[in-house]
Structures are given as C-alpha cells and as structure tokens.
Design an enzyme around this catalytic site. Structure first.
Site, mmCIF file in Angstrom:
data_model
loop_
_atom_site.group_PDB
_atom_site.id
_atom_site.type_symbol
_atom_site.label_atom_id
_atom_site.label_comp_id
_atom_site.label_asym_id
_atom_site.label_seq_id
_atom_site.Cartn_x
_atom_site.Cartn_y
_atom_site.Cartn_z
ATOM 1 N N ASP A 1 0.833 -1.197 0.000
ATOM 2 C CA ASP A 1 0.000 0.000 0.000
ATOM 3 C C ASP A 1 0.872 1.254 0.000
ATOM 4 O OD1 ASP A 1 -2.944 1.100 0.828
ATOM 5 O OD2 ASP A 1 -1.382 2.233 1.858
ATOM 6 N N TYR B 1 2.596 9.988 -0.259
ATOM 7 C CA TYR B 1 3.741 9.437 0.460
ATOM 8 C C TYR B 1 5.071 9.799 -0.188
ATOM 9 C CZ TYR B 1 0.305 6.336 2.749
ATOM 10 O OH TYR B 1 -0.760 5.814 3.435
ATOM 11 N N LYS C 1 -3.101 5.717 -3.708
ATOM 12 C CA LYS C 1 -4.202 6.595 -3.319
ATOM 13 C C LYS C 1 -4.127 7.912 -4.073
ATOM 14 C CE LYS C 1 -3.716 4.781 1.356
ATOM 15 N NZ LYS C 1 -2.309 4.328 1.169
ATOM 16 N N HIS D 1 -7.898 9.376 -1.229
ATOM 17 C CA HIS D 1 -7.202 9.348 0.061
ATOM 18 C C HIS D 1 -8.025 9.942 1.202
ATOM 19 C CE1 HIS D 1 -2.817 9.285 1.736
ATOM 20 N NE2 HIS D 1 -3.668 8.761 2.574
#
Length: 289
Positions: free
Chosen positions: A46, A51, A76, A109
């Site tokens: 994931d 990120y 996401k 997200h």
C-alpha cells in the site's frame, strides 16, 4: 499462513488479508523494504501519491522476482484532487511513476483535502474524482476502486450517485479507536474495510491494557493489534521497513477470545502524542460509536 488468505471484494477481485503499509518509508528505502517483504511472504503493498515513494514501491514490485499478477498493489489519489481532469491525469501519472500497467486498487485518500479535513463539504468534487476512478477501472488501469477516511455521509454520496459502488474504505482502526457504526455501515454495503495504523502509529506500545493482554497470549503488542483488526474482518496495513518486524507482524496464529475482543473494542483514550498533528490522529477523526 496469513499470506495465502484473502477476502473477496464486491467485484470478485481477491485481496490478501494482510498488507504492508509504506507511509513514512522514504523513497530511497522503500524498494528494499518491498523486496524484503516479498521474500518474507507479503503479497499486498500500500502506497499513496502523498507518500512520495510510489516510484520506489513500483521498483520493488518489478524487481521482487514474483509475477506481477501474484502481487496486490494499492495507491491513493491525493486528497486535494476533487476534479475529473486532474484525477484522470494523476491516475496515469501514478502508473507511469510506478512503472506498472495496472494497479490492483486505487482509492481517494480523503473526502476532504488534508488542510480542510472534516470541515467543508466536497461531495461534488468526490463524485468528479470518483468518476475518473470509474473510467480507469473500466479501461483496465485499476482492478478495484475505493476510498479512504470516508464516513457514512461520504459513502452515501457515492452509493446514491455513482455508477460503481466502492469496494474498499481505508480507515483508522485499532484497539482504542474502533468505529463500530462505520464498520457496520461498510459491512452492510459490502465495502471491505482496510485498517491503517493498526498499532496506533506506535502509541499502542504505551497502553497498559494492551501490554497485559499481549503478555496473556504470549505475543507482541503489534501481533495482538494486527490480530484484533483481522478478527474485526478488516485488512490490517502495518507499516515497517524492518524485515524482522515484517516477519513478526505476520505471526498471527492465535485467536483473541470474545471477551478480550469486547475489551479491546471498548478501549479508549490512546494518546497519539506528537502524531496528533496529523489530521487522521486529531480529534476530527475520533471513532464513531
């Protein structure tokens, strides 16, 4: 073994019951983390646009030595994207960045941009972003689509107005934050919940109830917390770049009793400490009982 166990999403796609989260694993470290996890047995990974490590997660997937179709990869859509065109472009950018022909799952997200978390209403923007995910799904770019941090009202917006129902909702679920009514709502609508931060962003280590119960079962606190989320029927996504921790987190061959599950469901008051600055750990995201 947990690595071979799966749930089946509402569109028939199988998803491994345990995943590896990559939040806060730097881009320069995450390819090795993915490679190590695959060798340990993990098949579910994931990441997210937010990120900043999608590129190296993709590198780890491609260099893992395991066939792409045997791995489940999630990313996401950035929470700030509430427009069809921007969402469609971002989906393609993620695929290009990761070097993948398709994603197994992509989710919105958050129903609100992080800077406006749990404040204004973004129903129209979520429908626009969702429409882009639907089209990518129809085009075979994504095998399953879902959301993250969506409450009942946010899910209802999609269920009532979208063409394709969400398959997944990623939520903050751990002992000390169990959103029972939201979990039940998702289950009633055949939406699988993935549980991020199952160890409460590390704060579970400080909780005396969890310390005592882990000792009772002769397991670690992370093992207890991950097993708890599994017994709730969710997909835990523990985050670590440490191969020893990865292996330990997957040692889940024990069962928490019904009485102890009730104790963990009722647990309250974990202090997230410095992590409270993040919206998902703030008062705005408390469990909905």
């Amino acid at each position: 073994m947990i690595f071979t166990e799966t749930y089946t999403l509402n569109n028939g796609v199988k998803i491994p019951k345990l995943g590896l989260g990559t939040w806060f694993i730097p881009d320069e470290d995450v390819a090795q983390a993915v490679y190590d996890a695959v060798n340990i047995g993990y098949r579910h990974f994931d990441t997210a646009q937010a990120y900043g490590n999608e590129r190296s997660v993709g590198e780890g997937i491609l260099n893992s030595g395991v066939a792409r179709e045997d791995l489940f990869v999630t990313s996401k859509l950035a929470a700030e994207i509430k427009d069809y065109g921007d969402a469609a472009q971002a989906i393609d950018e993620t695929l290009t960045k990761m070097g993948l022909d398709y994603l197994d799952l992509m989710v919105i997200h958050s129903p609100e941009p992080w800077a406006d978390f749990r404040a204004e209403n973004y129903d129209e923007g979520n429908l626009a972003a969702w429409s882009a995910l639907e089209d990518a799904y129809r085009d075979g770019k994504i095998r399953a689509i879902g959301v993250s941090n969506f409450l009942e009202k946010d899910l209802a917006n999609l269920l009532e107005n979208a063409e394709i129902m969400p398959m997944v909702n990623q939520l903050l679920v751990h002992a000390g934050n169990t959103p029972i009514s939201l979990l039940q709502y998702c289950q009633a609508n055949d939406i699988l919940v993935e549980a991020y931060s199952p160890i409460a962003h590390g704060e579970a280590f400080e909780n005396p109830t969890l310390k005592e119960m882990a000792a009772k079962y002769n397991v670690s606190i992370p093992q207890l917390c991950i097993r708890y989320d599994l017994q709730l029927g969710t997909v835990p996504l523990p985050k670590t770049a440490n191969p020893t921790h990865m292996a330990d987190n997957a040692k889940l061959d024990f069962e928490i009793s019904a009485e102890d599950m009730a104790t963990l469901k009722a647990l309250k008051g974990l202090d997230y400490g410095d992590s409270s600055v993040f919206p998902v750990f703030s008062d705005k995201n408390k469990a909905q009982d």
